[in-house]
Design a protein around this motif. Sequence first.
Motif, PDB file in Angstrom:
ATOM      1  N   LYS A  42      94.044 -36.656  34.018  1.00 57.72           N
ATOM      2  CA  LYS A  42      95.369 -36.494  32.963  1.00 57.72           C
ATOM      3  C   LYS A  42      96.654 -36.806  33.754  1.00 57.72           C
ATOM      4  CE  LYS A  42      95.683 -33.464  29.623  1.00 57.72           C
ATOM      5  NZ  LYS A  42      95.656 -31.761  29.490  1.00 57.72           N
ATOM      6  N   ALA A  43      96.295 -36.351  35.215  1.00 60.63           N
ATOM      7  CA  ALA A  43      97.754 -36.548  36.022  1.00 60.63           C
ATOM      8  C   ALA A  43      97.869 -37.840  36.665  1.00 60.63           C
ATOM      9  CB  ALA A  43      97.215 -35.540  37.314  1.00 60.63           C
ATOM     10  N   ILE A  87      94.721 -33.617  21.575  1.00 63.72           N
ATOM     11  CA  ILE A  87      95.966 -33.450  21.869  1.00 63.72           C
ATOM     12  C   ILE A  87      97.002 -33.841  20.831  1.00 63.72           C
ATOM     13  CG2 ILE A  87      97.838 -34.153  23.470  1.00 63.72           C
ATOM     14  CD1 ILE A  87      96.139 -34.440  25.593  1.00 63.72           C
ATOM     15  N   ARG A  88      97.676 -33.061  20.322  1.00 60.90           N
ATOM     16  CA  ARG A  88      98.545 -33.214  19.076  1.00 60.90           C
ATOM     17  C   ARG A  88      99.678 -33.780  19.098  1.00 60.90           C
ATOM     18  NH1 ARG A  88      97.680 -29.081  14.561  1.00 60.90           N
ATOM     19  NH2 ARG A  88      98.697 -28.030  15.760  1.00 60.90           N
ATOM     20  N   ASN A 137      91.807 -32.666  34.548  1.00 59.21           N
ATOM     21  CA  ASN A 137      93.167 -32.728  34.866  1.00 59.21           C
ATOM     22  C   ASN A 137      93.615 -33.744  35.804  1.00 59.21           C
ATOM     23  OD1 ASN A 137      93.907 -30.741  33.250  1.00 59.21           O
ATOM     24  ND2 ASN A 137      93.822 -28.998  34.724  1.00 59.21           N
ATOM     25  N   ILE A 145     100.192 -39.954  27.694  1.00 57.87           N
ATOM     26  CA  ILE A 145      99.714 -38.824  26.768  1.00 57.87           C
ATOM     27  C   ILE A 145     100.792 -38.079  26.819  1.00 57.87           C
ATOM     28  CG2 ILE A 145      97.473 -38.990  27.298  1.00 57.87           C
ATOM     29  CD1 ILE A 145      97.356 -36.598  29.290  1.00 57.87           C
ATOM     30  N   ARG A 146     102.237 -38.277  27.388  1.00 56.19           N
ATOM     31  CA  ARG A 146     103.222 -37.176  27.713  1.00 56.19           C
ATOM     32  C   ARG A 146     103.529 -36.521  26.181  1.00 56.19           C
ATOM     33  NH1 ARG A 146     105.828 -42.100  27.740  1.00 56.19           N
ATOM     34  NH2 ARG A 146     107.388 -42.199  26.019  1.00 56.19           N
ATOM     35  N   ASP A 147     104.112 -35.149  26.319  1.00 58.46           N
ATOM     36  CA  ASP A 147     104.721 -34.595  25.502  1.00 58.46           C
ATOM     37  C   ASP A 147     103.854 -34.161  24.229  1.00 58.46           C
ATOM     38  OD1 ASP A 147     107.305 -34.919  26.594  1.00 58.46           O
ATOM     39  OD2 ASP A 147     107.824 -36.759  25.395  1.00 58.46           O
ATOM     40  N   GLY A 148     102.525 -34.300  24.524  1.00 55.38           N
ATOM     41  CA  GLY A 148     101.668 -33.639  23.454  1.00 55.38           C
ATOM     42  C   GLY A 148     101.184 -32.235  23.660  1.00 55.38           C
ATOM     43  N   GLU A 149     100.654 -31.741  22.503  1.00 53.12           N
ATOM     44  CA  GLU A 149     100.238 -30.255  22.667  1.00 53.12           C
ATOM     45  C   GLU A 149      98.743 -30.306  22.500  1.00 53.12           C
ATOM     46  OE1 GLU A 149     100.338 -26.177  20.123  1.00 53.12           O
ATOM     47  OE2 GLU A 149     101.119 -28.158  19.189  1.00 53.12           O
ATOM     48  N   VAL A 150      97.926 -29.783  23.649  1.00 54.45           N
ATOM     49  CA  VAL A 150      96.729 -29.571  23.755  1.00 54.45           C
ATOM     50  C   VAL A 150      96.171 -28.628  22.510  1.00 54.45           C
ATOM     51  CG1 VAL A 150      94.538 -29.087  24.914  1.00 54.45           C
ATOM     52  CG2 VAL A 150      96.496 -30.198  25.971  1.00 54.45           C
TER      53      VAL A 150
END
Lengths: 100, 442
Positions: free
Chosen positions: B270-271, B200-201, B267, B279-284
């Motif tokens: 992650k939830a 995740i970026r 998931n 990990i919020r606001d990242g881009e997989v």
Amino acid sequence: MKLLNLPERLGLVSYRNQARSEIKPHIVVDTEICNTTCPHKATTYVCPANCYTIDDHGKVHFQVEDCIECGTCMYACDQGAVSWNYPDPEIGRGVTWNFG
Amino acid sequence: MEDERFDCIVVGAGVAGLAAAMVLARNNMKFLLIEKGEFAGAKNVSGGVLWGNDLARLVPEYWKEEEGGWERFINHRRLTFMDEQSTFSIDFKSAHFNQTPYTGVVVLRSKFDRWLADKVQEAIDASDFAMESFIAPNIKVDEVLMEHDKAVGIRTGEEKFYADSVIIAEGVNNLLTRQVGLQDDYVPADHVLTGIKEVIRYDQKVLEDRFQLNGLSGMSNEFVGYATDGVEGGGFLYTNRDTISIGLVLGLKDLRKKRKSPHDILNHFKAHPVIADTIRDGEVIEYSAHVVSSGDKRLMPRELYKDGILICGEAANLLMNAGKAIQGMDYAMRSGILAAETIVKAKEKGDYTSRTMKEYRTALDNSYVIKDMNGFQDAVHMLHSPQMYKDVPNLICDFGRKFFSIRNEPTRKSRELMSESIKKHSSYWDLVKLGIKGARSL
């Protein structure tokens, strides 16, 4: 953050030889075994790329296109239905990880 | 063609194969390193942290390289117990770990292995066989060629390459190890896990602020409990330069039994409210998976050598998680080094039979790799028990919630709270048994 479903996740994978119309499958599955004697059909839920699916009639189907070569099915299938190999670099599918 | 005969063919350009190749090159051996992927690392997946300091043996002062193949050095460790709503962590961060040589670096294999392969190529260029040793990608080895039960080379398609020895460093899905008869054709699911991961970026500044990273420092976090949704295994989160690696390792036999899908459990992990915050606001940007050994010695091949053959890295199922760290790549590196050193000796002696190959086994047995795997088998079994991945995390989080709740009413003693949590999620007797096991195994 938004959770990704499996198709979205697989959409991020770089597969090899995607331009080829015909590829040589690196995994061969004898679905006859899945559909007759297998008591658990485990590959249909443990495969992280969902290459094994069950249709409405309960029949198992296999497609190799989405395979990410993890090896899970080779161990999960204890019925002898999965013949597992690595893909041929020239005429197979398989992955090239960008990060790994 | 005898003049095209190699001293050694190494199968697989992962950590083990690259380490072996580096030692071969430095000792002026004529070798071929074969990789089935487009480049070294193209098919390799890890968590992953490379623990210890062997990397400096292969690439001295690797930390001085601005754009090295590694992501971040670890100076922050965290072990987190989870229940449905809470996390309870043991957290250790120390400036002591800022000093070089580092004790662990996070890597992304597609980048790291490719970088290490470049270093191997430099060593080849400086060797006596600069024009005759090769790193050959895009070749899948179909078979190890045997003559009178001794390895003489490999076959790929119609083509054959000959050598005095073959180092098999093909990874956990060790088809060649099976072909040469050192492991059964079918390996059951009992002692393997499926690893599954997302990269995740983030904006690098955001990542560094969120995880309190300074320069190239990094954090490793392991998780037990809720993360795996009742399935044997655990979770991990490692910080890379501007990404994180987050994922799970899940016992394959238990997944099969409980009829669960690894991607659904990822998931679920992650939830979790605490993880979601983290990990919020990242881009997989990548999703990957790979089978991984459990560290149970029962999974290992019958033997790690044969006439003209050595098995190293995860092809030999060299991996362990005894609760402190998931060690696999460092085992791969050490075993690759030891395998190549044995081949160098074999060439000196002119004897590639088991007599010399056995020295690899002896060296490995005397190294920390097998010593630790032998010494911590009980810890491996304990970590894979339902108590450790279910009862204990629930109990700890239950206690934590009560202990940290301030209610403006008379505060109850911790002992009483602990007793209540134990009764709810386990029993004193079970904990005593687990405590004894833990004390013995660690």
